[in-house]
Structure formats: structure tokens, C-alpha cells
Design an enzyme around this catalytic site. Structure first.
Site, PDB file in Angstrom:
ATOM      1  N   ASN A 153     -12.087   1.184   6.826  1.00  0.00           N
ATOM      2  CA  ASN A 153     -12.356   2.597   7.068  1.00  0.00           C
ATOM      3  C   ASN A 153     -13.535   3.151   6.259  1.00  0.00           C
ATOM      4  OD1 ASN A 153     -10.899   2.319   4.731  1.00  0.00           O
ATOM      5  ND2 ASN A 153      -9.656   4.150   5.051  1.00  0.00           N
ATOM      6  N   GLU A 250      -4.674  -1.216  -3.547  1.00  0.00           N
ATOM      7  CA  GLU A 250      -4.791   0.144  -2.999  1.00  0.00           C
ATOM      8  C   GLU A 250      -4.271   0.076  -1.578  1.00  0.00           C
ATOM      9  OE1 GLU A 250      -5.543   2.779  -4.518  1.00  0.00           O
ATOM     10  OE2 GLU A 250      -6.546   2.069  -6.322  1.00  0.00           O
ATOM     11  N   CYS A 284      -6.350   6.437   3.991  1.00  0.00           N
ATOM     12  CA  CYS A 284      -5.075   6.046   3.376  1.00  0.00           C
ATOM     13  C   CYS A 284      -4.358   7.202   2.695  1.00  0.00           C
ATOM     14  CB  CYS A 284      -5.341   4.955   2.356  1.00  0.00           C
ATOM     15  SG  CYS A 284      -6.628   5.421   1.194  1.00  0.00           S
ATOM     16  N   GLU A 462      -8.262   2.753  -9.282  1.00  0.00           N
ATOM     17  CA  GLU A 462      -9.714   2.658  -9.188  1.00  0.00           C
ATOM     18  C   GLU A 462     -10.288   3.949  -9.755  1.00  0.00           C
ATOM     19  OE1 GLU A 462     -10.253   1.422  -4.929  1.00  0.00           O
ATOM     20  OE2 GLU A 462     -10.673  -0.499  -5.899  1.00  0.00           O
TER      21      GLU A 462
END
Ligand code: NDP
Length: 488
Positions: A153, A250, A284, A462
Site C-alpha cells: 500500500n 507491523e 493498516c 517504527e
């Protein structure tokens, strides 16, 4: 003929042919046009990339942090200079609107490299006084060769989010992008080389899931960082267990956005739109369960539906387009299936949910953004990650109730709260089981702020200084200043 040449692997600072003899096609989802044939790495190619990363690590980890910082700064300059060209590649490969890619995707990647270029120079250990002149100190050392695997994405942003902290901390990397969107990671590799990154510090291998598996299993890799779905996260973690790698995951989400009765409703509607329909809903952290206080439900829905209906679905390359093409036909069918499931479950579809044919992009996978009201907590549309533009609006009456319902999910990536009551905002956020939260906004991800999930949405973080901890290890050094005491 494809738009781009055959995509080779990027190993040791240059393009090399894969030895597998196999390729896959990457297509523009909006038009069906083949963009490139991408070579698939064999096990021997992955071994070569890891060996190259090991050589790169030997050079890079010995450079001063100031030198590393200078090279990373140069790389982010080049990314910004080439923004338009890279944004176009991103639009062609993902189907997302140009109006997003040209101001978010490449720039957020550049922001990340810029941020970690600054942090590179500030990686210090501690001095620990132990009395009598004796002391200890710690060194923050890199892990070595790291691997990273991206989702489709936000391809260039993900490649930057993973490589920038890794490289700033002195590691080297072997990267694999998603088979759906493989092109921009190779461009990033070219840019790093142009900026002066030593050969082998950032390598890119093309391939499908099995190539990701080779990386997760590889003996020569110290850490793996994945952005992807929960099932893939489980596979990567279990493959990494064999060699006891560090793991950052993630993963997916079904995040709550809670709108209290005292909210600024126009802002709340803006946030709900951004939390559900940006990038065709393929994000997400999206706030796909929108809990609205019953007192403001009707006013909220009226404004929401009016603004959703005005969204422009069109050719992703048209700068006026708000909604582009979903990534592929199977994904579109999955989203359409969920829309049908929502209707069958008894939710009320207030707008959207139909396939749209876009002139010039007849082969594309365009859907109208969908808003469901009267959604109940146990409906599948309210519990499963759809990863498309499907918003579920749920009604609530009181704070304890909405917190319990918001937390009643296996996911925990993100959450948002809208209220003018500061005390309530912080109180509610502190009780939500989510790693990334917003008060009076949604889906804003500044590089300075750690990003990641609770529960099944992930492990590790992150961005921010947190990522530094995930790409370094501590060496403790005891320094004796007296005599050695020995009882024998
Ligand atoms: P997938 O899990 O299908 O794939 C992610 C990556 O893993 C791809 O590069 C894929 O390769 C690779 N892969 C597939 N199988 C394996 C394996 N056995 N071992 C190692 N690697 C493997 O996710 P999608 O690409 O479909 O992305 C959508 C998902 O990603 C959603 O669940 C979304 O929520 C999540 N996501 C999470 C984000 C976050 O930051 N938390 C951000 C963006 C997305 P290939 O594509 O070539 O098969």
C-alpha cells in the site's frame, strides 16, 4: 511491451541478473498495463545479497556517524528532487491517486531519512560510575545484516521507514518489496548509491512470498522487519525463531475512532473520512469502527454522507481524483464481498459500495467509498480487516461502554478520540489497547512519533527514537581501575 525495462536485482551497489530464470509481472491496477517483468531471486541470489550486505556492513559500521549522516542527508535530498517522477511510479504500481502520492508517499520517506540522518550522530552509550575509579560504559552497536519485507500500500514509504533507522544505526539491509508493487524500492537503492552509500549496504531482491521466507529463515540475517498481514507475521516470526532473529512486525488492524457528543463535528467527519477512505481504504491503521455518541449520530451521518458522495473516483493520474483503483481484482472482490456481507448482516448501507467504470481505466478496480450505519459489534464487517473503503458506524451511549467495545478486538494498531473535554480525551486514550493513538485527529504519522501495534497488530515500533532500540544492541563494558581480587 512494458513501460519499464526488465527489473533486475540490486546487489552490491548495482543491478545483477537473477539466476532463477523466473520473472513475474507487475501491472498498473488502474489500466491492466504491464509495467515491468521483475526477476525472481533464487536461494543463491538471496545468499549473494546477504553476503554483499555482510561486506557492506563491514565498511558502513566502521564509518563515523557523521559520515553516515551526510550520506543519508544526500539521499533524502535526491528523493525530494525526484519526487514527481517517483510519485508517478508509485501511482502506476499501486493505483492510488496522484494527489496523495505527490505530497505524501515520497516526501514522508524523505522525512524519515532526514530524521534518522540527524539521529545517527546522537547514538551514544552511557557512562556508569562504579566507585573507586572503576566504571562501566555501554555502546549502542548495530545488529548487522537486517532484512525487511514490505506491503503493497505504501511501497516507497515502507522501504524508507525500514531502511532509514536500520542504516542510521550502522546496519546493512536486504529488502524485498511486495510482488504487487516492487518498482520503487529499486529506485530507492539507486538513490542511496548515488548519495554515496557503500556497495552492499542496501540490496533489493525481487520475488514473491517464498523469497520473503528465505530472508526470514536465513542464517546470515540478524533481524527481520515485516509490514504485512497477521498470517504472514506469524509465518515470519516462526521462521525467524529457528535462527533467533530480532523481529519487528507491523500488521493489520480494525481500529476504533470514538466521537463524543461534544466534538467539533466537522472536524470529526473530516477525520472519519481520512481514517477510512484515503488510499481507497488500503491503510493498516484506518479507524474502520467509528463509534459515534447517540446524541450526535444523525447530525454526524448527514454531514458524513454528504461529503462522501462528493468524493471524486477517477483515473489515479488525474490530480483531481480522490479515490483510485484497488490493488487487484481479487482484493476488489473481497471488498465487494464484505459489502454484501454487511447488507446480509442487517447493517444499513447509507452510500457507496458499487463498482465504478472509469473512462480510460476500464480495466481498473474502482469502488465507491461505502458507509454502513446500524452496525453491531459482532458483525463480520465490524470485526474483520477489510482493507478497503468500507466505514462501519456504531452508536454508543457512555464512556465505559465504548471503551470496552473499542477494546473488544484481537487487533490493537491504532485508535482515535474526538472530544473537546481534555480530561476525557486523555482518560479514554489511556484505557484503549492500541499502540498509536490520536486525540482530535486521525492517521497523522509524523516520523518523530513511534508507530506500531498492541496485541495481534504487531511487535516493536517504527519511527521516533523507539526504532533505534529495535536496530541496535547494547554492549556493556566493565573497566577495572584497581587490582583483581582473587580468593585463591
Ligand atoms: P501480506 O502479508 O500478504 O504480504 C506482506 C509481505 O510479506 C509481502 O512482501 C509478501 O510478499 C511477503 N510474504 C508473503 N508470504 C511470506 C512468507 N511466508 N514469508 C515472508 N514474507 C512473505 O500483506 P499485504 O502485502 O497484502 O498487505 C496488506 C496487509 O498489510 C494488511 O493486513 C495490512 O493491515 C498490513 N499493513 C500493515 C501496516 C502497518 O504498518 N502495521 C502498514 C501497511 C499494511 P508478496 O507480496 O510478494 O507475496
Amino acid at each position: 511491451m512494458s513501460k519499464f525495462p526488465v527489473q533486475k536485482l540490486y546487489i552490491g551497489g548495482q543491478y545483477v541478473d537473477a539466476t532463477s530464470g523466473e520473472t513475474f509481472e507487475t501491472r498498473n491496477p488502474a489500466t491492466g498495463e504491464v509495467l515491468a517483468e521483475v526477476q525472481i531471486a533464487s536461494q543463491a541470489d538471496v545468499d549473494k545479497a546477504v553476503a554483499s550486505a555482510k561486506e557492506g556492513f563491514a565498511v558502513w559500521s566502521q564509518m563515523s556517524s557523521a559520515e553516515r549522516s551526510r550520506i543519508l542527508r544526500k539521499a533524502q535530498d535526491i528523493l525530494r528532487e525526484r519526487n514527481d517522477e517517483l510519485a508517478e511510479i508509485e501511482v502506476l504500481d499501486t493505483g492510488k491517486p496522484l494527489q496523495e502520492a505527490n505530497c505524501v508517499d515520497v516526501i514522508s520517506g524523505a522525512d524519515c531519512i532526514e530524521y534518522y540522518s540527524g539521529i545517527a550522530g546522537a547514538l551514544n552509550g552511557e557512562h556508569i560510575d562504579l566507585g573507586g575509579g572503576t566504571f562501566a560504559y555501554t555502546r549502542r552497536e548495530p545488529l548487522g545484516v537486517c532484512a525487511a519485507i514490505g506491503a503493497w500500500n505504501y511501497p516507497i514509504q515502507i522501504a524508507c521507514w525500514k531502511s532509514a533507522p536500520a542504516l542510521a544505526c550502522g546496519n546493512s539491509m536486504v529488502y524485498k518489496a511486495s510482488e504487487e508493487t516492487p518498482l520503487s524500492a529499486f529506485k530507492l537503492a539507486e538513490i542511496y548509491t548515488e548519495a554515496g552509500l557503500p556497495a552492499g549496504v542496501f540490496n533489493v531482491v525481487g520475488g514473491l512470498g517464498p523469497v520473503g521466507k528465505m530472508l526470514a529463515e536465513h542464517e546470515g540475517i540478524e533481524k527481520i522487519s515485516l509490514t504485512g498481514s497477521v498470517p504472514t507475521g506469524k509465518k515470519v516470526m516462526s521462521a525467524a525463531a529457528e535462527t533467533l532473529k530480532h523481529v519487528t512486525l507491523e500488521l493489520g488492524g480494525k481500529s476504533p475512532l470514538i466521537i463524543f457528543e461534544d466534538s467539533d463535528l466537522d472536524n470529526a467527519v473530516s477525520a472519519a473520512l481520512m481514517a477510512n477512505f484515503y488510499t481507497q481504504g488500503e491503510i493498516c491503521s484506518n479507524g474502520t469502527r467509528v463509534f459515534v455518541h447517540e446524541d450526535v449520530m444523525q447530525a454526524f451521518l448527514d454531514k458524513l454522507v454528504e461529503r462522501t458522495r462528493k468524493m471524486v473516483i477517477g483515473d489515479p493520474m488525474d490530480i483531481n481524483t480522490h479515490v483510485g483503483s484497488l490493488i487487484h481484482e481479487n482484493h476488489m472482490n473481497k471488498v465487494l464481498e464484505y459489502i454484501q456481507i454487511g447488507k446480509d448482516e442487517g447493517a444499513t448501507l447509507l452510500c457507496g459500495g458499487n463498482r465504478v467504470t472509469v473512462p480510460g481505466c476500464e480495466a481498473g478496480f474502482f469502488l465507491e467509498p461505502a458507509v454502513f450505519a446500524d452496525v453491531k459489534d459482532d458483525m463480520r464487517i465490524a470485526t474483520e480487516e477489510i482493507f478497503g473503503a468500507v466505514m462501519c458506524v456504531l452508536s454508543f451511549r457512555d464512556e465505559d461502554e465504548v471503551i470496552a467495545r473499542a477494546n473488544d478486538t484481537e487487533f490493537g494498531l491504532a485508535a482515535g478520540v474526538f472530544t473537546k473535554d481534555l480530561t476525557r480525551g486523555h482518560r479514554v486514550i489511556s484505557r484503549l489497547e492500541s499502540g498509536t493513538c490520536w486525540i482530535n485527529n486521525y492517521n497523522i504519522t509524523p516520523i518523530e512519533m513511534p508507530f506500531g501495534g498492541y496485541k495481534k497488530s504487531g511487535i516493536g515500533r517504527e519511527n521516533g527514537t523507539d526504532a533505534v532500540r529495535h536496530f541496535t544492541q547494547t554492549k556493556s563494558v566493565y573497566v577495572e581501575m584497581g587490582d583483581v581480587e582473587a580468593p585463591y
